[in-house]
Scaffold this active site. Structure first.
Site, PDB file in Angstrom:
ATOM      1  N   ASP A  23       0.840  -1.199   0.000  1.00  0.00           N
ATOM      2  CA  ASP A  23       0.000   0.000   0.000  1.00  0.00           C
ATOM      3  C   ASP A  23       0.870   1.243   0.000  1.00  0.00           C
ATOM      4  O   ASP A  23       1.972   1.240   0.538  1.00  0.00           O
ATOM      5  CB  ASP A  23      -0.910  -0.001   1.228  1.00  0.00           C
ATOM      6  CG  ASP A  23      -2.103   0.921   1.063  1.00  0.00           C
ATOM      7  OD1 ASP A  23      -2.135   1.658   0.065  1.00  0.00           O
ATOM      8  OD2 ASP A  23      -2.996   0.910   1.925  1.00  0.00           O
ATOM      9  N   LYS A  26      -5.631  10.917  10.995  1.00  0.00           N
ATOM     10  CA  LYS A  26      -5.295  10.215   9.752  1.00  0.00           C
ATOM     11  C   LYS A  26      -6.266  10.538   8.622  1.00  0.00           C
ATOM     12  O   LYS A  26      -5.848  10.892   7.511  1.00  0.00           O
ATOM     13  CB  LYS A  26      -5.269   8.708   9.992  1.00  0.00           C
ATOM     14  CG  LYS A  26      -5.007   7.918   8.709  1.00  0.00           C
ATOM     15  CD  LYS A  26      -5.014   6.417   8.923  1.00  0.00           C
ATOM     16  CE  LYS A  26      -4.837   5.699   7.590  1.00  0.00           C
ATOM     17  NZ  LYS A  26      -4.867   4.234   7.730  1.00  0.00           N
ATOM     18  N   ASP A  77      -4.634   2.465  -4.863  1.00  0.00           N
ATOM     19  CA  ASP A  77      -3.190   2.594  -4.673  1.00  0.00           C
ATOM     20  C   ASP A  77      -2.618   1.449  -3.847  1.00  0.00           C
ATOM     21  O   ASP A  77      -1.469   1.521  -3.401  1.00  0.00           O
ATOM     22  CB  ASP A  77      -2.852   3.935  -4.009  1.00  0.00           C
ATOM     23  CG  ASP A  77      -3.430   4.028  -2.601  1.00  0.00           C
ATOM     24  OD1 ASP A  77      -4.409   3.314  -2.323  1.00  0.00           O
ATOM     25  OD2 ASP A  77      -2.921   4.823  -1.795  1.00  0.00           O
TER      26      ASP A  77
END
Length: 1294
Positions: A965, A1034, A1193
């Site tokens: 990742d 985050k 991604d």
């Protein structure tokens, strides 16, 4: 009215009477095909007749002006707007001329009469002036050489430019005359052919001299500022101007009346499909007859009728359609000539000179014969008939199809297609015979359109009460099926008697399938309806889409494409089967080659018109109305104490969503109770919901790929949006995009049965909130009912009880939603447990890829990902086991700041817990349950245990996917674009001793700011002590790069704070406000270049939108992207059940939504770069023989090939950002939006244009980081630690 229309057309068509036309050898019937028979008893006074004729003449001229020079602006919204109603109402073509039966006062009559006289006098003068203009143009055209005609016409597009009049000299006869010996094109077409001379804007002379001088000085200053930029653009301005004109014309054609034109075409095709050819012809003629309705027709509509006459070998009628095209000001396209040639091929007595004239006319229009076979879509034997007609004139002719070339690729991908010596394309672990059998099974599934599977709840023991409920429900459904069947027949009978010649209704759409198929679709919707109900709009859309899917499949069967599809697919298996030789071609290339070799017969890519959203919605509401009105149940069926009377099982009600009132369909509680207590063992899904049991058809074009028969869009769009599809069709080369989608879809999967059985056992027990297994509805909170009229309860207590009831209902609805979602996923997985399957892929408008099956795929949650493994197994090799252990630690969420060596050491230190979890997942220490991703952690524990216990771990065959990742992928792209050293280091794009975690870095910086503020006495800073963590910040850090605002970021942080039990809830609002400010400040300091690029993109989009354009760009792989954000308009749809008000936000006729355009451009641009990098990685991994899939991604592959994938990923990231991405974007935007300055130099758009012209060349400067160049060893070494996302040292972040 028919007599009036005859007289009107006779008088307005160049002053030529009907009798005069008949004298030329044309019968009255042939001349007046557009007129219906004269009604008996229609008597009008002469004065009224003359006035009506004059009004009709005026209507012709006004409509022509509206269609050609846009003097009259069409209303785009409002109650009476044509686009504001459904096809049954919007296409009636109401005239704006006052009806003769209207009454008014005497004074009003006099005033209205005088206005009409003035209007007629002005239009008479205008017509005389236009007639003189037309005469001059004709003389000028006659003096021009014949070779000056237009030589370009795109297939399938509507050309609004009037067709040029052919010369009347010897040997030059009109094609339509030659075909049917009919009259030449009418003078109405000549009236339409008004030259479009652009007049310069007049400058008012009433301004004072001083104002004029001031304006001149201001204008001079503005021109001086952009003079240098304009000089640089002058070299390219000519080609930009021509390109801009062509694109704007195409966009206008696609946007104007797009939905109405599509509705007419779909209606005509539906009539043709059911065999109602006469009605289809009448609909076209009646729309053509009235000018206000004629503007809703395009060339495709005429071509549909032309195909009907071609099948019936009536060449004269084909010729008449050509006449209608000319009268409408439209130009025949390839489809028109294909229909004409098909008719000539079917007609054995067709004269040779007619075919010659047809081919010559094609050449004059700039169309090639080969284009017929490379760009047209054929059904049944149409291609053979066209070829037969051509070979009458050219006996040796063979179609030369466009071969696949490697030209037109960007430098970024050109080597991939030109240098294939080292390519090793992977094979599937199946023989050709096995793949061919799988194809037959998949074909049968898609032909049925639905799949019925066992529910995982069927494993529960069946009680007596459950059996009784199932029996009762089955009996009721049998009765409902009969009732709906009868109701549908009655509805169709009523509609068939109300069909008019021009009004579009739903009758043809209700005849496309068998009656029982419509009833099955409705019964499926009743079974799937949630207890809380469903929005009428959503339910109707789903019903309409199911009908369209079945209709689409039936069209494929009718066009005889199934046999050809089977032949090509059987040959295609040679490319991917393990028992066939190896090829150096890609799946798309091989499929195209096979299709060109088997070009005889129908084409696989259908020409079916997709239904507009408004048609789908209206058809769906019609079916919902039948369900609501006819489905009933006895009220005493569960409780004999109640009265025995029939009550509806579905209720139509209204509710509020935000501030809007919407229609809602809700099931009766009796039906909900029976369904829940029956606990049915079968689930019925649409076929596209299930994974494919054979490899998907490779995407070869915008309209063909993925499923065998089920309609699938290459690009996902909002319902009704068509600009993306038009843009893709105009695109020259998107082969890299198609090839990457094919690579992702070719990955075979299977089920981890051991893990699936564990999950199902917990699901059928009581679920587990900790493990993300939703509990059954029996665990839902009970809804406490109370008597609101009870005076013993105070108002405060009633309000409290009311809130509790509302919260309980909301909780029940949420539990039912997540429970059914898990039930669908687990049931599909259980159905596929012993099968190998594939996920076909498509993409959204930004280029991000997604699997087509919506419920069960590898983009799902932790449970879904855990039970999916690769069908192909590969040995672990020397480093595979280490990668499995590192992947396990990453899944736990621990050791995020540790190096890979540190993570490996940690995994080795907890081997006892790993083996215990694998052996005793539910009865052991349960270490895996505390991980961030518990089910994937358990699956990885089992894989490690099996590998460790094998005789040789390096030879252990592993099917487990290992994930890699990115570290905040959006910030990586921004840092690479701006060469931002500090930002690049934070997201692992620069070498450092330890992997960096940008989320932890931001959290630390915010904590430092909090400590400073706490010392200064700020109360909220003291309250937040000990609560600022990586998890809190985050989501906000991750989404800042995608355009999240401070408001949205505050909501994200507020949600995280509420999840902390110890945090005081009365300080959540104040603390979230404080933290979002500090997070934005921290990011601004860490990523300076990112903010500059983001601001440049945002301001560019704002100015582009202010100039009246939507933002558009092209990715480095050539994928065109356009943002579909326009100002909302209301569109009404009147149905029998309710009036539906639609908010259309994607209508290209409306002005762009500036706020959405500017806010969405930066994140959408970064998403497009991210998808480009993924596609590049997918292609090069495929050429290296790797198994590769992605979740945006996050890249997946076998443990054996992780290092190879990381190397490919880094190289492609370097290659991507070695391109001058921002400079190329600036050049494209300048070319697209600055090639045609506004004509008005004093308006606001001109000022915005100057600002845009000044802004776009000022690309944000890059930082001092080293150039991304793989050619030098130093650059590679500087990026080796982690320049890009997945270096061998990079931290994998979740």
């Amino acid at each position: 009215m028919s007599l009036l229309r005859v007289c009107a057309f006779a008088k307005c068509l160049n002053r030529r009477t009907v009798l005069g036309r008949a004298a030329l050898g044309v019968s009255l019937l042939d001349c007046c095909q557009l007129c219906v028979p004269v009604r008996n008893g229609a008597v009008r006074r002469i004065s009224v007749l003359e006035a009506r004729i004059t009004q009709l003449q005026s209507d012709v001229v006004v409509s022509v002006q509206h269609a050609k020079v846009h003097f009259l602006k069409a209303r785009s919204h409002g109650k009476d707007a044509s686009s504001g109603v459904g096809p049954s109402a919007a296409l009636q073509g109401k005239s704006d001329i006052p009806k003769s039966g209207q009454t008014s006062s005497t004074g009003a009559k006099k005033s209205q009469t005088s206005r009409w006289i003035q209007k007629l006098n002005r239009e008479e003068n205008s017509k005389h002036f236009k007639w003189k203009q037309q005469k001059n143009v004709k003389e000028k055209q006659a003096s021009q050489p014949q070779g000056n005609k237009s030589t370009s016409l795109l297939s399938g597009t509507t050309n609004k430019t009037p067709s040029k009049m052919n010369k009347k000299g010897k040997g030059s006869v009109k094609l339509s005359d030659e075909i049917c010996a009919a009259v030449p094109s009418s003078a109405a077409a000549a009236i339409v052919a008004i030259p479009q001379n652009k007049q310069k804007p007049e400058v008012s002379k009433d301004h004072p001299v001083m104002d004029e001088q001031a304006d001149e000085q201001n204008r001079a200053r503005e021109l001086t500022e952009v003079e240098e930029l304009q000089k640089g653009l002058d070299l390219k301005i000519s080609q930009w101007t021509s390109l801009g004109k062509q694109e704007s014309t195409e966009q206008a054609e696609g946007g104007a009346c797009g939905d109405i034109q599509q509705s007419i075409c779909s209606y005509l095709e539906a009539c043709t499909f059911i065999g109602n050819l006469d009605h289809a012809n009448k609909v076209l003629l009646n729309h053509h007859r009235v000018m206000s309705r004629r503007t809703h027709l395009n060339t495709a509509a005429y071509n549909i009728i032309m195909r009907i006459w071609a099948k019936q070998k009536t060449l004269s009628n084909v010729g008449r359609i050509f006449i209608l095209l000319e009268e409408a000001g439209l130009k025949p396209n390839l489809g028109s000539y294909a229909a004409a040639l098909e008719c000539m091929g079917r007609n054995a007595e067709c004269p040779v000179n007619v075919i010659i004239r047809c081919l010559n006319q094609m050449q004059e229009d700039g169309l090639l014969i080969d284009d017929l076979f490379s760009r047209c879509v054929f059904r049944q034997d149409e291609r053979d008939m066209i070829l037969k007609a051509i070979r009458v004139v050219l006996p040796e002719y063979e179609p030369q199809l466009n071969s696949q070339t490697n030209e037109g690729y960007s430098s970024l991908i050109k080597d991939f297609y030109t240098q294939r010596e080292d390519h090793k394309y992977p094979k599937l672990a199946f023989t050709q015979l096995e793949l061919q059998e799988r194809f037959k099974h998949q074909l049968s599934v898609e032909q049925a359109c639905t799949v019925t599977i066992d529910s995982v709840e069927s494993a529960k023991p069946v009680t007596k009460h459950m059996a009784n409920m199932r029996k009762l429900l089955a009996a009721q459904r049998t009765n409902w099926h009969k009732v709906l069947l009868q109701a549908l027949k009655e509805r169709k009978m009523i509609m068939s008697t109300n069909v008019r010649d021009y009004r579009l209704n739903l009758y043809p759409y209700l005849c496309l399938l068998e009656d029982r198929e419509y009833v099955d679709i409705m019964m499926q919707s009743v079974a799937n309806l949630p207890p809380s109900g469903e929005s009428l709009k959503i339910l109707a859309r789903d019903l309409g889409n199911r009908v369209y899917t079945k209709y689409f499949v039936r069209q494929k069967e009718q066009s005889q494409t199934l046999e050809k599809l089977g032949n090509i697919y059987n040959a295609y298996t040679e490319l991917v089967a393990k028992d066939a030789k190896e090829y150096d071609v890609l799946p798309r290339e091989y499929w195209c080659k096979l299709e060109s070799n088997q070009s005889i017969g129908p084409t696989l890519q259908g020409s079916e018109t997709s239904w507009p959203y408004i048609v789908t919605l209206e058809l769906g509401t019609c079916l919902v109305d039948m369900m609501v009105k006819n489905l009933k149940i006895n009220g005493d069926i569960l409780n004999p104490a109640y009265d025995r009377k029939a009550i509806p099982i579905l209720y139509h009600m209204y509710t509020f969503r935000s501030t809007r009132q919407i229609g809602f369909i809700k099931p009766h509680p009796i039906l909900t109770q029976i369904q829940q207590e029956a606990t049915e063992t079968k689930l019925t899904f649409d076929s596209y919901v299930m994974p494919m049991v054979c490899p998907p058809v490779p995407w070869t074009s915008v309209k063909f790929g993925a499923y065998l028969l089920t309609p699938t869009k290459l690009m996902r769009t909002v319902d009704g949006a068509t600009q993306h599809e038009r843009l893709l069709e105009q695109c020259q080369n998107i082969h890299p995009v198609l090839d990457s989608l094919n690579q992702l879809g070719n990955c075979a999967w299977k089920i981890n049965k051991t893990l699936l059985d564990i999950i199902i056992s917990i699901f059928n027990d009581r679920g587990s909130e900790k493990l993300d297994i939703p509990p059954p509805l029996s665990e839902a909170p009970k809804i406490q009912h109370f008597n609101r009229q009870d005076n013993s309860i105070t108002l405060t207590e009633k309000a409290h009880l009311k809130r509790e009831v509302m919260n309980a209902r909301k909780k029940c609805n949420e539990m039912h939603s997540v429970r059914m979602d898990a039930l669908y996923k687990l049931s599909i997985a259980n159905h596929m447990r012993d099968k190998i399957f594939w996920f076909p892929h498509n993409m959204d408008f930004r280029g991000r890829t997604y699997p087509c099956p919506p419920y069960f795929n590898h983009l799902g949650n932790d449970v879904t990902r855990a039970i999916l493994v690769f069908a192909e197994g590969k040995p672990l090799g020397p480093k595979g086991l280490d990668w499995l252990k590192i992947h396990l630690v990453n899944l736990t969420g621990l050791k995020k700041r540790s190096s890979l060596v540190g993570r490996l050491e940690y995994a080795n230190s907890i081997m006892k817990e790993i083996l215990d979890s694998a052996d005793k997942p539910l009865n052991g220490k349960k270490w895996w349950m505390n991980a961030d991703e518990p089910w994937q952690t358990l699956a990885c524990c089992m894989e490690i245990a099996n590998a460790v216990r094998s005789s040789d771990a390096t030879k252990f065959i592993s099917h487990f996917p290992v994930h890699q990742d990115g570290s905040c992928n959006g910030l990586q792209h921004y840092a690479a674009l701006g060469r931002d050293v500090i930002g690049a280091k934070s997201v692992n794009l620069m070498p450092c001793d330890m992997p960096q975690d940008v989320y932890s870095g931001v959290a630390q910086q915010v904590e430092a700011l909090r400590v400073r503020d706490a010392r200064s006495g700020l109360k909220v800073a003291k309250v937040l002590e000990g609560f600022i963590s990586r998890k809190v910040v985050k989501q906000t850090v991750m989404t800042v790069v995608y355009g999240v605002t401070r408001f949205g970021g505050r909501l994200q942080i507020e949600k995280r704070l509420k999840e902390i039990d110890e945090f005081p809830k009365d300080h959540v609002w104040e603390a979230s406000h404080y933290l979002v400010r500090q997070v934005f400040n921290a990011l601004k300091e860490m990523f300076t270049g990112t903010r500059e690029i983001q601001d440049w993109l945002t301001e560019s989009a704002r100015l582009i939108s202010k100039c009246g354009h939507t933002v558009q760009w092209v990715t480095p792989l050539g994928l065109p992207i356009i943002q579909p954000y326009h100002r909302a308009r209301n569109q009404g749809l009147s149905t029998t059940i309710q009036h539906i008000n639609l908010q259309i936000t994607h209508d290209s006729k409306e002005r762009p939504d500036t706020v959405k355009q500017k806010n969405a451009f930066p994140p959408n641009f970064i998403h497009s770069l991210d998808s480009t990098h993924m596609m590049l990685t997918a292609l090069h991994c495929y050429s290296a023989g790797l198994t590769f899939v992605s979740v945006h991604d996050c890249f997946w592959t076998h443990a054996l090939t992780v290092d190879t994938m990381n190397k490919v990923c880094r190289e492609q990231f370097v290659a991507l950002h070695s391109q001058p991405i921002l400079q190329e974007l600036s050049d494209f935007l300048l070319q697209k939006y600055c090639s045609q300055p506004p004509t008005e130099s004093k308006n606001k758009k001109y000022q915005e244009y100057n600002r845009l012209l000044s802004l776009l060349p000022r690309v944000p400067p890059t930082g001092e980081s080293q150039h991304l160049d793989t050619a030098t060893t130093h650059s590679v070494q500087s990026l080796a630690f982690g320049l890009l996302k997945f270096s061998s040292q990079i931290m994998v972040s979740f």
